[in-house]
Design a protein around this motif. Structure first.
Motif, PDB file in Angstrom:
ATOM      1  N   ARG A 139       4.152   9.064  -5.820  1.00  0.00           N
ATOM      2  CA  ARG A 139       4.785   8.985  -7.135  1.00  0.00           C
ATOM      3  C   ARG A 139       4.800   7.570  -7.700  1.00  0.00           C
ATOM      4  N   ARG A 140       4.499   6.578  -6.880  1.00  0.00           N
ATOM      5  CA  ARG A 140       4.508   5.207  -7.358  1.00  0.00           C
ATOM      6  C   ARG A 140       3.247   4.453  -6.950  1.00  0.00           C
ATOM      7  N   PHE A 141       3.101   4.183  -5.665  1.00  0.00           N
ATOM      8  CA  PHE A 141       2.067   3.261  -5.209  1.00  0.00           C
ATOM      9  C   PHE A 141       0.656   3.798  -5.447  1.00  0.00           C
ATOM     10  N   LEU A 194      -2.693   0.043   2.196  1.00  0.00           N
ATOM     11  CA  LEU A 194      -2.051  -1.139   1.621  1.00  0.00           C
ATOM     12  C   LEU A 194      -0.532  -1.057   1.750  1.00  0.00           C
ATOM     13  N   MET A 195       0.005   0.152   1.635  1.00  0.00           N
ATOM     14  CA  MET A 195       1.454   0.320   1.810  1.00  0.00           C
ATOM     15  C   MET A 195       1.890  -0.052   3.221  1.00  0.00           C
ATOM     16  N   VAL A 196       1.099   0.357   4.219  1.00  0.00           N
ATOM     17  CA  VAL A 196       1.445   0.045   5.611  1.00  0.00           C
ATOM     18  C   VAL A 196       1.553  -1.465   5.798  1.00  0.00           C
ATOM     19  N   PHE A 197       0.553  -2.208   5.336  1.00  0.00           N
ATOM     20  CA  PHE A 197       0.562  -3.651   5.539  1.00  0.00           C
ATOM     21  C   PHE A 197       1.650  -4.332   4.701  1.00  0.00           C
ATOM     22  N   LEU A 232       0.596   6.397   7.665  1.00  0.00           N
ATOM     23  CA  LEU A 232       1.725   5.913   6.865  1.00  0.00           C
ATOM     24  C   LEU A 232       3.026   6.518   7.378  1.00  0.00           C
ATOM     25  N   GLY A 233       3.005   7.813   7.685  1.00  0.00           N
ATOM     26  CA  GLY A 233       4.195   8.443   8.238  1.00  0.00           C
ATOM     27  C   GLY A 233       4.593   7.831   9.568  1.00  0.00           C
ATOM     28  N   ALA A 234       3.591   7.556  10.414  1.00  0.00           N
ATOM     29  CA  ALA A 234       3.876   6.937  11.709  1.00  0.00           C
ATOM     30  C   ALA A 234       4.471   5.548  11.525  1.00  0.00           C
ATOM     31  N   ALA A 235       3.949   4.784  10.567  1.00  0.00           N
ATOM     32  CA  ALA A 235       4.466   3.441  10.309  1.00  0.00           C
ATOM     33  C   ALA A 235       5.893   3.499   9.779  1.00  0.00           C
ATOM     34  N   ARG A 270      10.787  -4.158  -2.483  1.00  0.00           N
ATOM     35  CA  ARG A 270      10.133  -5.448  -2.214  1.00  0.00           C
ATOM     36  C   ARG A 270       8.623  -5.263  -2.109  1.00  0.00           C
ATOM     37  N   ALA A 271       8.185  -4.157  -1.534  1.00  0.00           N
ATOM     38  CA  ALA A 271       6.746  -3.881  -1.447  1.00  0.00           C
ATOM     39  C   ALA A 271       6.147  -3.709  -2.831  1.00  0.00           C
TER      40      ALA A 271
END
Length: 289
Positions: A139-141, A194-197, A232-235, A270-271
């Motif tokens: 919905r955002r990233f 990119l979200m993970v990092f 991503l879920g795991a992170a 913040r991300a």
């Protein structure tokens, strides 16, 4: 890119001030369009269903480029498309509804709004954190990344693919929905990485990157576009779990689901600011070149 950044900032500001703007986007028109293609099936149906709206969007962008004051008109059109793609629920408003719910049943009911594929969201910090990360992605990233890369047509294609591939209430044959879901998973890959990092940078680096590496070591290389960006879920689960274990009182922290959601909301904010800052630097570099 400067116009895209300005459009994104305006859209995010409007959704923050008036979350109901994300609710105005009904799926009625898209659902009627899906129903009209009922005589087709399989990947061809998915291609036509997604392709026609995107082509029309590109046509409008081209027509706008031929008009006077094209930059202003492009900004307005892009803003409308972006607000549409931020739906069907205001992500931040959904989190706020969970946090401000008066009792446990209300909180659990509000948490279900985070699910885009009809799967139930369990009421515990880890499961809620994972659902929140996926909702933020879709919905955002994800919307913002493809908007910055491909313009309003990219954001529209991403959002419609997510809807067609994941919404169980759409009357679509299994083959068409599977094709759309595969495309949606492919579109998720880059923003999810990119979200993970970014989450690692603003959160717990060792836990997030460790979970990301472990997921890739355990999975078949091609599984991500069939099953989705599970890394991503795991992170997200690792980020929540390490925060729970670092709490002053282990047993008490495990039950503070709302507190953990508030912390994760701050990390995602913040991300998002980090992403927008990078785009702003790219714009400034273009001006200085």
């Amino acid at each position: 890119m400067a116009v895209s950044l300005l459009t994104a900032l305006i859209a995010l500001g409007l959704v923050h001030i008036a979350p109901q703007l994300a609710h105005w986007r009904g799926d009625g028109g898209f659902r009627r369009w899906v129903a009209q293609l009922g005589d087709t099936s399989g990947p061809a149906r998915a291609t036509v269903t997604l392709g026609v709206p995107v082509v029309l969007c590109l046509l409008v962008v081209w027509l706008i480029s031929l008009m006077p004051a094209s930059e202003l008109l492009r900004l307005i059109f892009s803003l409308v498309v972006l607000l549409y793609c931020f739906g069907p629920h205001a992500f931040e408003a959904d989190l706020e509804a969970i946090i401000k719910a008066p009792d446990q049943p209300s909180r659990e009911a509000a948490a279900q709004a985070l699910s885009d594929d009809g799967e139930a969201v369990a009421w515990n910090a880890v499961a809620l954190g994972e659902a929140t990360a996926y909702a933020a992605l879709r919905r955002r990233f994800g919307v913002l990344l493809w908007f910055f890369v491909l313009g309003p047509a990219g954001a529209l294609l991403y959002r419609l693919a997510q809807t067609l591939g994941r919404d169980p209430s759409l009357r679509v044959d299994a083959a068409a929905q599977r094709a759309a879901r595969t495309f949606a998973n492919i579109a998720d890959w880059l923003p999810a990485q990119l979200m993970v990092f970014t989450l690692a940078l603003v959160g717990h680096w060792d836990a997030v990157i460790g979970a990301w590496k472990h997921w890739h070591q355990q999975q078949v290389p091609s599984s991500w576009y069939v099953e989705g960006p599970g890394f991503l879920g795991a992170a997200a689960r690792a980020d929540v779990q390490v925060d729970i274990e670092a709490g002053d009182g282990y047993a008490e922290e495990r039950t503070d689901t709302v507190g953990e959601l508030i912390r994760l909301r701050g990390a995602l904010l913040r991300a998002l600011l980090a992403w927008l800052s990078v785009v702003a630097l790219i714009v400034l570099a273009g001006w200085m070149a």
